[in-house]
Scaffold this motif. Structure first.
Motif, PDB file in Angstrom:
ATOM      1  N   TYR A 124      65.160   9.007 -19.480  1.00  0.00           N
ATOM      2  CA  TYR A 124      63.937   9.380 -19.047  1.00  0.00           C
ATOM      3  C   TYR A 124      63.902  10.552 -18.288  1.00  0.00           C
ATOM      4  O   TYR A 124      64.712  10.791 -17.046  1.00  0.00           O
ATOM      5  CB  TYR A 124      63.329   8.157 -18.276  1.00  0.00           C
ATOM      6  N   LEU A 125      63.075  11.506 -18.651  1.00  0.00           N
ATOM      7  CA  LEU A 125      63.017  12.784 -17.872  1.00  0.00           C
ATOM      8  C   LEU A 125      61.591  13.085 -17.358  1.00  0.00           C
ATOM      9  O   LEU A 125      60.705  12.653 -18.010  1.00  0.00           O
ATOM     10  CB  LEU A 125      63.422  13.980 -18.803  1.00  0.00           C
ATOM     11  N   CYS A 126      61.677  13.457 -15.936  1.00  0.00           N
ATOM     12  CA  CYS A 126      60.520  13.912 -15.468  1.00  0.00           C
ATOM     13  C   CYS A 126      60.483  15.426 -15.169  1.00  0.00           C
ATOM     14  O   CYS A 126      61.408  16.002 -15.151  1.00  0.00           O
ATOM     15  CB  CYS A 126      60.351  13.277 -13.926  1.00  0.00           C
ATOM     16  N   ALA A 127      59.195  16.079 -15.349  1.00  0.00           N
ATOM     17  CA  ALA A 127      59.022  17.080 -15.176  1.00  0.00           C
ATOM     18  C   ALA A 127      57.773  17.649 -14.533  1.00  0.00           C
ATOM     19  O   ALA A 127      56.806  16.874 -14.562  1.00  0.00           O
ATOM     20  CB  ALA A 127      58.898  17.888 -16.630  1.00  0.00           C
ATOM     21  N   SER A 128      57.656  18.881 -13.820  1.00  0.00           N
ATOM     22  CA  SER A 128      56.398  19.226 -13.231  1.00  0.00           C
ATOM     23  C   SER A 128      56.327  20.733 -13.540  1.00  0.00           C
ATOM     24  O   SER A 128      57.286  21.511 -13.811  1.00  0.00           O
ATOM     25  CB  SER A 128      56.518  19.213 -11.655  1.00  0.00           C
ATOM     26  N   THR A 129      54.978  21.120 -13.528  1.00  0.00           N
ATOM     27  CA  THR A 129      54.595  22.671 -13.548  1.00  0.00           C
ATOM     28  C   THR A 129      53.378  22.837 -12.729  1.00  0.00           C
ATOM     29  O   THR A 129      52.803  21.935 -12.393  1.00  0.00           O
ATOM     30  CB  THR A 129      54.160  22.830 -15.065  1.00  0.00           C
ATOM     31  N   PRO A 130      53.314  24.134 -12.400  1.00  0.00           N
ATOM     32  CA  PRO A 130      51.990  24.528 -11.478  1.00  0.00           C
ATOM     33  C   PRO A 130      50.868  24.512 -12.457  1.00  0.00           C
ATOM     34  O   PRO A 130      50.877  24.502 -13.751  1.00  0.00           O
ATOM     35  CB  PRO A 130      52.387  26.015 -11.148  1.00  0.00           C
ATOM     36  N   VAL A 131      49.670  24.452 -11.832  1.00  0.00           N
ATOM     37  CA  VAL A 131      48.357  24.256 -12.701  1.00  0.00           C
ATOM     38  C   VAL A 131      48.303  25.712 -13.603  1.00  0.00           C
ATOM     39  O   VAL A 131      48.652  26.802 -13.338  1.00  0.00           O
ATOM     40  CB  VAL A 131      47.058  24.283 -11.863  1.00  0.00           C
ATOM     41  N   GLY A 132      47.878  25.179 -15.068  1.00  0.00           N
ATOM     42  CA  GLY A 132      47.596  26.498 -15.980  1.00  0.00           C
ATOM     43  C   GLY A 132      48.901  26.817 -16.411  1.00  0.00           C
ATOM     44  O   GLY A 132      48.808  27.862 -17.284  1.00  0.00           O
ATOM     45  N   ASP A 133      49.906  26.480 -16.167  1.00  0.00           N
ATOM     46  CA  ASP A 133      51.356  27.102 -16.384  1.00  0.00           C
ATOM     47  C   ASP A 133      52.041  26.014 -16.941  1.00  0.00           C
ATOM     48  O   ASP A 133      53.244  25.970 -16.814  1.00  0.00           O
ATOM     49  CB  ASP A 133      51.827  27.847 -15.240  1.00  0.00           C
ATOM     50  N   THR A 134      51.556  25.309 -18.048  1.00  0.00           N
ATOM     51  CA  THR A 134      52.477  24.158 -18.688  1.00  0.00           C
ATOM     52  C   THR A 134      53.573  24.354 -19.473  1.00  0.00           C
ATOM     53  O   THR A 134      54.414  23.599 -19.660  1.00  0.00           O
ATOM     54  CB  THR A 134      51.458  23.089 -19.049  1.00  0.00           C
ATOM     55  N   TYR A 135      53.627  25.765 -19.942  1.00  0.00           N
ATOM     56  CA  TYR A 135      54.867  25.813 -20.677  1.00  0.00           C
ATOM     57  C   TYR A 135      56.235  26.047 -20.320  1.00  0.00           C
ATOM     58  O   TYR A 135      57.320  25.473 -20.708  1.00  0.00           O
ATOM     59  CB  TYR A 135      54.734  27.138 -21.583  1.00  0.00           C
ATOM     60  N   GLU A 136      56.239  26.316 -18.951  1.00  0.00           N
ATOM     61  CA  GLU A 136      57.708  26.316 -18.179  1.00  0.00           C
ATOM     62  C   GLU A 136      57.685  24.997 -17.508  1.00  0.00           C
ATOM     63  O   GLU A 136      57.233  24.976 -16.025  1.00  0.00           O
ATOM     64  CB  GLU A 136      57.863  27.452 -17.293  1.00  0.00           C
ATOM     65  N   GLN A 137      58.110  24.075 -18.020  1.00  0.00           N
ATOM     66  CA  GLN A 137      58.323  22.850 -17.372  1.00  0.00           C
ATOM     67  C   GLN A 137      59.432  22.687 -16.458  1.00  0.00           C
ATOM     68  O   GLN A 137      60.801  23.033 -17.274  1.00  0.00           O
ATOM     69  CB  GLN A 137      58.359  21.612 -18.225  1.00  0.00           C
ATOM     70  N   GLY A 173      63.524  17.220 -13.677  1.00  0.00           N
ATOM     71  CA  GLY A 173      64.613  16.492 -13.119  1.00  0.00           C
ATOM     72  C   GLY A 173      66.051  16.077 -13.983  1.00  0.00           C
ATOM     73  O   GLY A 173      65.817  16.346 -15.165  1.00  0.00           O
ATOM     74  N   PRO A 174      66.897  15.708 -13.244  1.00  0.00           N
ATOM     75  CA  PRO A 174      68.108  15.495 -13.976  1.00  0.00           C
ATOM     76  C   PRO A 174      68.161  14.345 -14.980  1.00  0.00           C
ATOM     77  O   PRO A 174      69.024  14.428 -15.751  1.00  0.00           O
ATOM     78  CB  PRO A 174      69.040  15.102 -12.846  1.00  0.00           C
ATOM     79  N   GLY A 175      67.139  13.455 -14.826  1.00  0.00           N
ATOM     80  CA  GLY A 175      67.067  12.180 -16.029  1.00  0.00           C
ATOM     81  C   GLY A 175      67.612  10.884 -15.280  1.00  0.00           C
ATOM     82  O   GLY A 175      68.418  11.055 -14.364  1.00  0.00           O
ATOM     83  N   THR A 176      67.135   9.915 -15.871  1.00  0.00           N
ATOM     84  CA  THR A 176      67.632   8.725 -15.509  1.00  0.00           C
ATOM     85  C   THR A 176      68.152   7.947 -16.788  1.00  0.00           C
ATOM     86  O   THR A 176      67.034   7.709 -17.631  1.00  0.00           O
ATOM     87  CB  THR A 176      66.269   7.647 -14.741  1.00  0.00           C
ATOM     88  N   ARG A 177      69.298   7.599 -16.947  1.00  0.00           N
ATOM     89  CA  ARG A 177      69.746   7.049 -18.156  1.00  0.00           C
ATOM     90  C   ARG A 177      69.421   5.289 -17.875  1.00  0.00           C
ATOM     91  O   ARG A 177      70.116   4.707 -16.883  1.00  0.00           O
ATOM     92  CB  ARG A 177      71.047   7.158 -18.291  1.00  0.00           C
ATOM     93  N   LEU A 178      68.470   4.792 -18.493  1.00  0.00           N
ATOM     94  CA  LEU A 178      68.156   3.239 -18.336  1.00  0.00           C
ATOM     95  C   LEU A 178      68.652   2.535 -19.567  1.00  0.00           C
ATOM     96  O   LEU A 178      68.506   3.018 -20.614  1.00  0.00           O
ATOM     97  CB  LEU A 178      66.698   3.282 -18.393  1.00  0.00           C
ATOM     98  N   THR A 179      69.290   1.443 -19.146  1.00  0.00           N
ATOM     99  CA  THR A 179      70.115   0.680 -20.175  1.00  0.00           C
ATOM    100  C   THR A 179      69.155  -0.915 -19.949  1.00  0.00           C
ATOM    101  O   THR A 179      69.365  -1.225 -18.665  1.00  0.00           O
ATOM    102  CB  THR A 179      71.513   0.519 -20.049  1.00  0.00           C
ATOM    103  N   VAL A 180      68.795  -1.235 -20.999  1.00  0.00           N
ATOM    104  CA  VAL A 180      68.096  -2.559 -20.764  1.00  0.00           C
ATOM    105  C   VAL A 180      68.720  -3.511 -21.715  1.00  0.00           C
ATOM    106  O   VAL A 180      69.198  -3.451 -22.983  1.00  0.00           O
ATOM    107  CB  VAL A 180      66.461  -2.542 -21.238  1.00  0.00           C
ATOM    108  N   THR A 181      69.456  -4.670 -21.038  1.00  0.00           N
ATOM    109  CA  THR A 181      70.357  -5.813 -21.762  1.00  0.00           C
ATOM    110  C   THR A 181      69.518  -6.959 -22.022  1.00  0.00           C
ATOM    111  O   THR A 181      68.750  -7.196 -21.463  1.00  0.00           O
ATOM    112  CB  THR A 181      71.357  -5.807 -21.098  1.00  0.00           C
TER     113      THR A 181
END
Lengths: 109, 113
Positions: free
Chosen positions: B89-102, B105-113
């Motif tokens: 799972y990856l989270c990203a952010s951008t300033p307003v109106g500039d969504t192409y350069e996201q 974050g480093p990501g969370t590797r989630l395992t569901v057992t």
């Protein structure tokens, strides 16, 4: 059909080689295109935008062919540090990015 | 430098558990996004937000919800985790109106057992 399609590779090339990746997109109304780079176990980062006239950034050249709906990335004089996954990205309506699954490049000495 | 942090790099949960993934950015960006990344499928957008308390469904919102109570924080919630939600799972952010350069974050590797 996927919106953005890429050859997954891997492309295994020697240092100094020239390598090219292509990507096709399905939405003819798409306006903006980009290449992102993702190193192993790292997050994606913007590499470069792709303009209709083509653009160059050092050893990297990106081209857009609207008629055929494909985007290309050319890397000249490959370095070991170029080894990564290259993601083709299209900006869709509503300012959403659509990512391809990526092409793996391995540069070997 | 923009910094996007995620609460965990690795997470293991059991089927049926409620899971919270937290994302914080320090650059006062208006736009925040949650993706999952799976081999052969690339990044797929789950939810996004253009402002505090605002959320929009992405391409694969089923089984997920989000919360944005503060501008810098965007939480992804798995109401009842299932094995098919095992992913990066990856989270990203951008300033307003500039969504192409996201900025991701480093990501969370989630395992569901």
């Amino acid at each position: 059909r996927k919106e953005v399609e890429q050859d997954p590779g891997p492309f295994n090339v020697p240092e100094g080689a020239t390598v090219a990746f292509n990507c096709t997109y399905s939405n003819s109304a798409s306006q903006s295109f980009f290449w992102y780079r993702q190193d192993c176990r790292k997050e994606p980062k913007l590499l470069m935008s792709v303009y209709s006239s083509g653009n160059e950034d050092g050893r990297f050249t990106a081209q857009l062919n609207r008629a055929s709906q494909y985007i290309s990335l050319l890397i000249r004089d490959s370095k070991l540090s170029d080894s990564a996954t290259y993601l083709c990205v299209v900006l869709e309506y509503g300012n959403k990015l659509v990512f391809g699954a990526g092409t793996i490049l391995r540069v070997k000495s | 430098d923009v910094k996007v942090t995620q609460s965990s790099r690795y997470l293991v949960k059991r089927t049926g558990e409620k899971v919270f993934l937290e994302c914080v950015q320090d650059m006062d960006h208006e736009n925040m996004f949650w993706y999952r990344q799976d081999p052969g499928l690339g990044l797929r957008l789950i939810y996004f937000s253009y402002d505090v308390k605002m959320k929009e469904k992405g391409d694969i919102p089923e089984g997920y919800s989000v919360s944005r109570e503060k501008k810098e924080r965007f939480s992804l919630i798995l109401e009842s985790a299932s094995t098919n939600q095992t992913s990066m799972y990856l989270c990203a952010s951008t300033p307003v109106g500039d969504t192409y350069e996201q900025y991701f974050g480093p990501g969370t590797r989630l395992t569901v057992t």
